[in-house]
Enzyme design. Sequence first.
Site, PDB file in Angstrom:
ATOM      1  N   GLY A  29       0.829  -1.206   0.000  1.00 42.21           N
ATOM      2  CA  GLY A  29       0.000   0.000   0.000  1.00 42.21           C
ATOM      3  C   GLY A  29       0.856   1.246   0.000  1.00 42.21           C
ATOM      4  O   GLY A  29       1.923   1.275  -0.603  1.00 42.21           O
ATOM      5  N   LYS A  35       0.313  -0.051  10.169  1.00 46.75           N
ATOM      6  CA  LYS A  35       0.735  -0.853  11.317  1.00 46.75           C
ATOM      7  C   LYS A  35       1.066   0.068  12.479  1.00 46.75           C
ATOM      8  O   LYS A  35       0.837  -0.257  13.632  1.00 46.75           O
ATOM      9  CB  LYS A  35       1.965  -1.682  10.960  1.00 46.75           C
ATOM     10  N   GLU A  96      -8.816  -0.984   1.244  1.00 43.94           N
ATOM     11  CA  GLU A  96      -7.935  -1.547   2.265  1.00 43.94           C
ATOM     12  C   GLU A  96      -8.738  -2.372   3.260  1.00 43.94           C
ATOM     13  O   GLU A  96      -9.713  -1.885   3.813  1.00 43.94           O
ATOM     14  CB  GLU A  96      -7.257  -0.431   3.060  1.00 43.94           C
ATOM     15  N   PHE A 126      -9.951  14.168  10.296  1.00 42.32           N
ATOM     16  CA  PHE A 126      -9.774  14.258  11.737  1.00 42.32           C
ATOM     17  C   PHE A 126      -8.791  15.366  12.084  1.00 42.32           C
ATOM     18  O   PHE A 126      -7.930  15.727  11.289  1.00 42.32           O
ATOM     19  CB  PHE A 126      -9.287  12.912  12.294  1.00 42.32           C
TER      20      PHE A 126
HETATM   21  N1  RBF Z   1      -8.725   7.352   6.642  1.00 48.35           N
HETATM   22  C1  RBF Z   1      -9.280   8.588   6.662  1.00 48.35           C
HETATM   23  O1  RBF Z   1      -8.706   9.531   6.136  1.00 48.35           O
HETATM   24  N2  RBF Z   1     -10.495   8.824   7.243  1.00 48.35           N
HETATM   25  C2  RBF Z   1     -11.207   7.824   7.848  1.00 48.35           C
HETATM   26  O2  RBF Z   1     -12.307   8.086   8.347  1.00 48.35           O
HETATM   27  C3  RBF Z   1     -10.630   6.508   7.868  1.00 48.35           C
HETATM   28  N3  RBF Z   1     -11.269   5.485   8.483  1.00 48.35           N
HETATM   29  C4  RBF Z   1     -10.702   4.238   8.487  1.00 48.35           C
HETATM   30  C5  RBF Z   1     -11.350   3.194   9.137  1.00 48.35           C
HETATM   31  C6  RBF Z   1     -10.799   1.914   9.156  1.00 48.35           C
HETATM   32  C7  RBF Z   1     -11.527   0.810   9.880  1.00 48.35           C
HETATM   33  C8  RBF Z   1      -9.557   1.677   8.516  1.00 48.35           C
HETATM   34  C9  RBF Z   1      -8.946   0.317   8.515  1.00 48.35           C
HETATM   35  C10 RBF Z   1      -8.916   2.715   7.861  1.00 48.35           C
HETATM   36  C11 RBF Z   1      -9.464   3.997   7.843  1.00 48.35           C
HETATM   37  N4  RBF Z   1      -8.822   5.058   7.211  1.00 48.35           N
HETATM   38  C12 RBF Z   1      -9.375   6.315   7.233  1.00 48.35           C
HETATM   39  C13 RBF Z   1      -7.650   4.797   6.362  1.00 48.35           C
HETATM   40  C14 RBF Z   1      -6.318   4.976   7.032  1.00 48.35           C
HETATM   41  O3  RBF Z   1      -5.980   6.339   6.960  1.00 48.35           O
HETATM   42  C15 RBF Z   1      -5.324   4.108   6.242  1.00 48.35           C
HETATM   43  O4  RBF Z   1      -5.611   2.750   6.512  1.00 48.35           O
HETATM   44  C16 RBF Z   1      -3.886   4.395   6.558  1.00 48.35           C
HETATM   45  O5  RBF Z   1      -3.597   5.713   6.206  1.00 48.35           O
HETATM   46  C17 RBF Z   1      -2.941   3.467   5.812  1.00 48.35           C
HETATM   47  O6  RBF Z   1      -3.117   3.531   4.436  1.00 48.35           O
HETATM   48  P1  ADP Z   2       0.730  -1.300   3.316  1.00 56.78           P
HETATM   49  O1  ADP Z   2       0.771   0.199   3.240  1.00 56.78           O
HETATM   50  O2  ADP Z   2       1.794  -1.952   2.485  1.00 56.78           O
HETATM   51  O3  ADP Z   2      -0.640  -1.860   3.017  1.00 56.78           O
HETATM   52  P2  ADP Z   2       0.186  -1.793   6.141  1.00 56.78           P
HETATM   53  O4  ADP Z   2       0.895  -1.114   7.242  1.00 56.78           O
HETATM   54  O5  ADP Z   2      -1.228  -1.405   5.840  1.00 56.78           O
HETATM   55  O6  ADP Z   2       1.089  -1.643   4.841  1.00 56.78           O
HETATM   56  O7  ADP Z   2       0.265  -3.345   6.442  1.00 56.78           O
HETATM   57  C1  ADP Z   2      -0.417  -4.216   5.594  1.00 56.78           C
HETATM   58  C2  ADP Z   2       0.113  -5.624   5.587  1.00 56.78           C
HETATM   59  O8  ADP Z   2       0.160  -6.168   6.908  1.00 56.78           O
HETATM   60  C3  ADP Z   2      -0.810  -6.541   4.821  1.00 56.78           C
HETATM   61  O9  ADP Z   2      -0.573  -6.507   3.422  1.00 56.78           O
HETATM   62  C4  ADP Z   2      -0.501  -7.910   5.426  1.00 56.78           C
HETATM   63  O10 ADP Z   2       0.575  -8.502   4.723  1.00 56.78           O
HETATM   64  C5  ADP Z   2      -0.066  -7.578   6.858  1.00 56.78           C
HETATM   65  N1  ADP Z   2      -1.071  -7.901   7.887  1.00 56.78           N
HETATM   66  C6  ADP Z   2      -0.781  -8.510   9.061  1.00 56.78           C
HETATM   67  N2  ADP Z   2      -1.870  -8.674   9.820  1.00 56.78           N
HETATM   68  C7  ADP Z   2      -2.912  -8.152   9.121  1.00 56.78           C
HETATM   69  C8  ADP Z   2      -4.319  -8.049   9.384  1.00 56.78           C
HETATM   70  N3  ADP Z   2      -4.856  -8.531  10.531  1.00 56.78           N
HETATM   71  N4  ADP Z   2      -5.101  -7.464   8.449  1.00 56.78           N
HETATM   72  C9  ADP Z   2      -4.553  -6.981   7.309  1.00 56.78           C
HETATM   73  N5  ADP Z   2      -3.235  -7.053   7.010  1.00 56.78           N
HETATM   74  C10 ADP Z   2      -2.404  -7.634   7.896  1.00 56.78           C
HETATM   75 MG    MG Z   3      -2.427  -1.127   3.928  1.00 60.07          MG
END
Ligand code: RBF
Ligand code: ADP
Ligand code: MG
Length: 161
Positions: A29, A35, A96, A126
């Site tokens: 991503g 993470k 995602e 936010f």
């Molecule tokens: N990103 C936003 O900018 N606004 C949101 O309201 C928002 N809600 C999220 C809710 C969930 C359950 C998850 C998993 C992600 C959300 N994100 C949101 C995305 C988040 O910013 C993104 O996963 C990280 O920036 C990594 O790409």
């Molecule tokens: P990226 O920006 O590369 O997506 P993330 O920080 O979002 O990095 O981490 C995503 C990666 O973490 C996933 O592609 C997967 O390999 C690993 N991972 C480990 N545990 C989970 C989980 N519970 N849900 C989703 N991805 C997970």
């Molecule tokens: Mg990701």
Amino acid sequence: KGISSSNKVERKSDILETPIVLEGEVVKGFGRGSKEIGCPTANFSQDIVENKLPATLDAGIYLGWAKLDGESDRVEKAVVSIGWNPFYKNTKKSVETHILKMYDTDFYGRWMKLKICGYIRPELNFDGLDALITAIQEDVEHAKQQLDQSKFLEMKEDECF
Ligand code: RBF
Ligand code: ADP
Ligand code: MG
């Protein structure tokens, strides 16, 4: 401006009339490190986002079921973030998936099936990272509970898995 930690975020669990099934490889991503915000998300490729995701589906946060390929892998609860992440002002739409299960290792390159079943809330901006993290944690808790309703449990039994 953005939502602060003291604002209440409204959540629903509106079942989708037509659930959406997507499948594909888990790709890297933004490398922004969700993470670090405590919620790793398995990303689908740009091809899937642009060509397989129905364009009519609103951006937002959804709940559903996900399964990785592999013998010991089961259908698990999932939350899905679809859109442009207004907090980060992404220019590309993303899909995602956070699977509600702990994994010992990353699973980049593996095949994932996803069934999007219910709508929780729109994407929000936010005031700060803490408020985003809190909202995400509450989404995960919300999805975990809502997915135990029989209407969602039934959707887990799908031949697509
Ligand atoms: N990103 C936003 O900018 N606004 C949101 O309201 C928002 N809600 C999220 C809710 C969930 C359950 C998850 C998993 C992600 C959300 N994100 C949101 C995305 C988040 O910013 C993104 O996963 C990280 O920036 C990594 O790409
Ligand atoms: P990226 O920006 O590369 O997506 P993330 O920080 O979002 O990095 O981490 C995503 C990666 O973490 C996933 O592609 C997967 O390999 C690993 N991972 C480990 N545990 C989970 C989980 N519970 N849900 C989703 N991805 C997970
Ligand atoms: Mg990701």
